[in-house]
Write a protein that holds these residues in place. Structure first.
Motif, PDB file in Angstrom:
ATOM      1  N   TYR A  35      -4.017  -6.434  -1.736  1.00 35.95           N
ATOM      2  CA  TYR A  35      -3.317  -7.654  -0.918  1.00 35.95           C
ATOM      3  C   TYR A  35      -3.688  -7.209   0.422  1.00 35.95           C
ATOM      4  O   TYR A  35      -4.085  -6.092   1.052  1.00 35.95           O
ATOM      5  CB  TYR A  35      -1.938  -7.286  -1.081  1.00 35.95           C
ATOM      6  N   LEU A  88      -2.874  -4.935   7.561  1.00 32.82           N
ATOM      7  CA  LEU A  88      -2.388  -3.900   6.583  1.00 32.82           C
ATOM      8  C   LEU A  88      -3.248  -4.332   5.121  1.00 32.82           C
ATOM      9  O   LEU A  88      -2.636  -5.235   4.589  1.00 32.82           O
ATOM     10  CB  LEU A  88      -0.961  -3.839   6.263  1.00 32.82           C
ATOM     11  N   PHE A  90      -2.904  -3.429   1.147  1.00 32.55           N
ATOM     12  CA  PHE A  90      -2.358  -2.601   0.183  1.00 32.55           C
ATOM     13  C   PHE A  90      -2.865  -2.487  -1.086  1.00 32.55           C
ATOM     14  O   PHE A  90      -3.541  -3.751  -1.625  1.00 32.55           O
ATOM     15  CB  PHE A  90      -1.053  -3.226  -0.103  1.00 32.55           C
ATOM     16  N   GLN A 103       4.590  -4.236 -10.286  1.00 30.49           N
ATOM     17  CA  GLN A 103       3.568  -3.545  -9.341  1.00 30.49           C
ATOM     18  C   GLN A 103       3.883  -2.266  -8.676  1.00 30.49           C
ATOM     19  O   GLN A 103       4.963  -2.431  -7.932  1.00 30.49           O
ATOM     20  CB  GLN A 103       2.786  -4.407  -8.704  1.00 30.49           C
ATOM     21  N   TYR A 104       3.522  -1.136  -8.449  1.00 31.12           N
ATOM     22  CA  TYR A 104       3.680  -0.074  -7.760  1.00 31.12           C
ATOM     23  C   TYR A 104       2.828  -0.032  -6.586  1.00 31.12           C
ATOM     24  O   TYR A 104       1.463  -0.100  -6.672  1.00 31.12           O
ATOM     25  CB  TYR A 104       3.800   1.213  -8.527  1.00 31.12           C
ATOM     26  N   PHE A 105       3.340  -0.056  -5.509  1.00 21.43           N
ATOM     27  CA  PHE A 105       2.373  -0.234  -4.121  1.00 21.43           C
ATOM     28  C   PHE A 105       2.174   1.108  -3.588  1.00 21.43           C
ATOM     29  O   PHE A 105       2.907   1.986  -3.657  1.00 21.43           O
ATOM     30  CB  PHE A 105       2.865  -1.137  -2.990  1.00 21.43           C
ATOM     31  N   GLY A 106       0.999   1.074  -2.946  1.00 21.28           N
ATOM     32  CA  GLY A 106       0.459   2.433  -2.043  1.00 21.28           C
ATOM     33  C   GLY A 106       1.116   2.280  -0.708  1.00 21.28           C
ATOM     34  O   GLY A 106       1.693   1.154  -0.292  1.00 21.28           O
ATOM     35  N   PRO A 107       0.833   2.988   0.067  1.00 16.10           N
ATOM     36  CA  PRO A 107       1.442   3.045   1.306  1.00 16.10           C
ATOM     37  C   PRO A 107       0.613   2.264   2.316  1.00 16.10           C
ATOM     38  O   PRO A 107       0.912   1.928   3.568  1.00 16.10           O
ATOM     39  CB  PRO A 107       1.228   4.563   1.849  1.00 16.10           C
TER      40      PRO A 107
ATOM     41  N   TYR B  36      11.531  -6.727  -3.978  1.00 13.58           N
ATOM     42  CA  TYR B  36      10.802  -5.714  -3.487  1.00 13.58           C
ATOM     43  C   TYR B  36      11.431  -5.495  -1.967  1.00 13.58           C
ATOM     44  O   TYR B  36      11.630  -6.289  -1.382  1.00 13.58           O
ATOM     45  CB  TYR B  36       9.147  -5.741  -3.167  1.00 13.58           C
ATOM     46  N   ASN B  41       5.983   0.305   8.324  1.00 14.56           N
ATOM     47  CA  ASN B  41       4.974   1.234   7.954  1.00 14.56           C
ATOM     48  C   ASN B  41       4.927   1.668   6.684  1.00 14.56           C
ATOM     49  O   ASN B  41       4.157   2.864   6.523  1.00 14.56           O
ATOM     50  CB  ASN B  41       4.800   2.090   9.267  1.00 14.56           C
ATOM     51  N   GLN B  42       5.466   1.037   5.802  1.00 11.80           N
ATOM     52  CA  GLN B  42       5.397   1.534   4.326  1.00 11.80           C
ATOM     53  C   GLN B  42       4.826   0.271   3.537  1.00 11.80           C
ATOM     54  O   GLN B  42       5.024  -0.869   3.702  1.00 11.80           O
ATOM     55  CB  GLN B  42       6.751   2.148   3.901  1.00 11.80           C
ATOM     56  N   GLY B  43       4.887   0.907   2.204  1.00 12.05           N
ATOM     57  CA  GLY B  43       4.387  -0.117   1.302  1.00 12.05           C
ATOM     58  C   GLY B  43       5.575  -0.519   0.470  1.00 12.05           C
ATOM     59  O   GLY B  43       6.611  -0.537   1.081  1.00 12.05           O
ATOM     60  N   LEU B  44       5.480  -1.794  -0.355  1.00 11.03           N
ATOM     61  CA  LEU B  44       6.537  -2.312  -0.908  1.00 11.03           C
ATOM     62  C   LEU B  44       7.109  -1.406  -2.190  1.00 11.03           C
ATOM     63  O   LEU B  44       6.261  -0.647  -2.699  1.00 11.03           O
ATOM     64  CB  LEU B  44       6.167  -3.737  -1.533  1.00 11.03           C
ATOM     65  N   GLN B  45       8.323  -1.381  -2.107  1.00 16.55           N
ATOM     66  CA  GLN B  45       8.997  -0.620  -3.270  1.00 16.55           C
ATOM     67  C   GLN B  45      10.009  -1.462  -3.956  1.00 16.55           C
ATOM     68  O   GLN B  45      10.600  -2.391  -3.408  1.00 16.55           O
ATOM     69  CB  GLN B  45       9.838   0.501  -2.540  1.00 16.55           C
ATOM     70  N   ILE B 100       2.071 -11.640 -10.443  1.00 17.80           N
ATOM     71  CA  ILE B 100       3.355 -11.700  -9.919  1.00 17.80           C
ATOM     72  C   ILE B 100       2.788 -12.557  -8.509  1.00 17.80           C
ATOM     73  O   ILE B 100       1.911 -12.235  -8.052  1.00 17.80           O
ATOM     74  CB  ILE B 100       3.845 -10.365  -9.466  1.00 17.80           C
ATOM     75  N   PHE B 102       4.248 -13.471  -4.998  1.00 17.78           N
ATOM     76  CA  PHE B 102       5.394 -13.068  -3.996  1.00 17.78           C
ATOM     77  C   PHE B 102       5.649 -14.026  -3.152  1.00 17.78           C
ATOM     78  O   PHE B 102       5.104 -15.124  -2.729  1.00 17.78           O
ATOM     79  CB  PHE B 102       4.727 -12.172  -3.084  1.00 17.78           C
TER      80      PHE B 102
END
Lengths: 114, 112
Positions: A35, A88, A90, A103-107, B36, B41-45, B100, B102
């Motif tokens: 993404y 950014l 991802f 889905q599990y996202f990275g930083p 989510y 400054n972080q990814g999606l959780q 998915i 968003f």
């Protein structure tokens, strides 16, 4: 910690250059998604790979390409970079084989093109 | 095909007040719905998800969402906002064995 890793965290480069972003999915996940997130475009789906094969394409430019390797890590290649590519990026991973694909996202990797 | 609309790109609430973030979806098949959260400054959780069964879904950090088929909605709520809830929230929809989709996100601001 989602279990998805991305390198590098930050990348600063000049217009016209080429960069490679790397992603390692969670253990056991076969699918990787890329993404792009920017202030003006929001979260844009670029491309999905499943077990080494391209599965779905989104708003990915021709200057961008990706691949997934036998060990399931993935790389996103961005070439002929423009200022507007600053964003950014991802990576996310999910378990495939049907079902509900949360889905599990990275930083993320923050790319700055100067 | 699925789509999702989040009402309000920015929402401000006072600390201790109710948080309500709105999400409406469109789906031609039974949807699977997600919220989510993205901290700076972080990814999606993943906060929570609805697949089947109970329509009220509880997630992490005291959030919950209710699937209302008749209203095609999946609004996110939290009874009492905390400063640490300030973040961007994404609603997402999927179908069985599909990718998915968003929403554009809602940035939640917490006022002291």
């Amino acid at each position: 910690d989602s279990g998805v890793t991305q390198t590098p965290k930050h990348l600063i480069t000049a217009t016209g250059q080429r960069v490679t972003l790397r992603c390692s999915p969670r253990s056991g996940d076969l699918s990787v998604y890329w993404y792009q997130q920017s202030l003006d475009q929001g979260l844009q789906f670029l491309i999905q790979y499943y077990n080494g094969e391209e599965r779905a394409k989104g708003n990915i430019l021709e200057r961008f390409s990706a691949q997934q390797f036998p060990d399931l890590h993935s790389e996103l290649n961005l070439s002929s970079l423009e200022l507007g590519d600053s964003a950014l990026y991802f990576c996310a991973s999910s378990v495939e084989g049907g079902g509900v694909r949360e889905q599990y996202f990275g930083p993320g990797t923050r790319l700055t093109v100067t | 095909a699925q789509s999702v609309t989040q009402l309000g790109s920015h929402v401000s609430v006072s600390e201790g007040a109710l948080v309500l973030l709105r999400c409406n979806y469109s789906s031609s098949v039974p949807p699977y719905l997600f919220w989510y959260v993205q901290y700076p400054n972080q990814g999606l959780q993943l906060l929570l998800k609805y697949t089947t069964g109970a329509t009220l879904v509880k997630g992490i950090n005291g959030f919950e969402a209710e699937f209302k088929k008749s209203e095609t909605s999946f609004h996110l709520t939290k009874p009492s906002a905390h400063m640490s809830d300030a973040a961007e929230y994404f609603c997402a929809v999927s179908a069985w064995d599909d990718k998915i989709i968003f929403g554009k996100g809602t940035r939640l601001h917490i006022l002291p």
